[in-house]
Write an enzyme that holds these catalytic residues in place. Sequence first.
Site, PDB file in Angstrom:
ATOM      1  CB  SER A 106      -0.960  -0.034   1.191  1.00 39.68           C
ATOM      2  OG  SER A 106      -1.941   0.961   1.101  1.00 39.68           O
ATOM      3  CG  ASP A 250      -5.742   1.417  -0.046  1.00 33.13           C
ATOM      4  OD1 ASP A 250      -4.855   2.298  -0.093  1.00 33.13           O
ATOM      5  OD2 ASP A 250      -5.753   0.513   0.807  1.00 33.13           O
TER       6      ASP A 250
END
Length: 463
Positions: A106, A250
């Site tokens: 991430s 995200d």
Amino acid sequence: MRADPAIFKSYDIRGVYPTQINEDAVYCIARAFVHLFERSGKKPVEMKVIVGRDMRLSSPGLCLAFIDGLRSVGVSVFDAGLIAIDQMYFALGELGFTAGAMITASHNPKEYNGVKLYRGGVDMVSAEEIQELRIMSERDDGRTVDSAGTVEAVSFDDAYASKILAFADPSALKPFSVVLDAGNGMAGRVFPLVLRNLPRIKYTALYFEPDGSFPNHEPNPERLENTREIQKMVVKTKADFGAAFDGDADRITLIDDKGDALRGDVITGILAKHFLQKYGKGPIVYNVLCTRAVRDIIEKNGGTPVEWKTGHTHMKRKMREVGAIFGGELSGHLFFRDFYFAESSTLAFLLMCEIISKSGKKLSELAQELRTYAYWSRYIYLDDVPAAAIARVKETYQPRAARIDGIDGLTLHFQNPWWWFNIRPSNTETRISLTIESAHQVFTEEKKKEILALTGGRVAGDA
């Protein structure tokens, strides 16, 4: 190699490559993942698992090792290659896969990597199950089946883009000029898929080439040092606004027309108002670190505010539990009921274009409604253990608190004058996060100095 136990987090599996996590460890984790399904009666030969990865330099090898681990116990694997996280959610929500795995770390720096694990229907494995995976991977006996599972490449770019575009009304969009900073992450792959269908949105692309060495800046738009360039570019090009993304896309940080970076809770408030005006009353979930202005705007527009724990796994499950329309976090994770209760920065971007178009307001004007309180939030690095610092703060302030909240860390609420603060320990570092909010900037500064003195810590960058 057995994986370092420290990589098994509350939400996913993540650590430094190759010292904490490597191909051997991921191979065993994949096999353990299958055992979770076997316990509920699912045979490996009946399983169809989709596997995707981000652009990190170690991701191709880790992805191959995970696939090999699945195949070694007879599972059929579908290799999606380079995808953003919301493409994984689309595949799990629409294409009938038993489970999914995304190789990604991430927003973390380039030396990190990890795995996010899901059941079909976009249900992440729980914190308890992640610890079970740790135990099972450590006990892996190495046995394989006689006939390995198959592997097949799969692509669904067009179907994904159609799903995202279905949420937007192209006829309602005014002409836009925007700046997008993919940070050499996966947003650079998915945004062209969507925006090629929306000719009214003209964009300046920063760092769209996926590159896991992150040659320009870390893929974490929550840190202001990583958004300085896009902030300047928005002003220079006189863009309507800008958007910056993390590694697997995200998280989103929006840059308003004045070049100011908006916190995730401000974006949450703007989108909450939109959804309540669209659907009428309903629950909106937000994490405890958000400004009180989020609650205010939800109540003002007829919604039910639901304050909850930080972390995308906690948020998704709470949203399903209460049937929430929408959810958001300070970090820039934004969750949509109609997108499997999951994050999509692409969807968030398109909805913001629609909101700006229909309101006739600039993003800076929309954000102003959420800037009604004096808010401050930082990481505090300590020489002491976090528990000791938090204990000193608790001992000093808890007797005076009007309300004590233990949903996520320690939150104390006060009256006369009104203010609140939250203090949370890190699970992996000698640091805490401290968030303070009051009605006046001078008062917030005063409380900040008091609490910092009690912790004995050093202030890190803006949150």
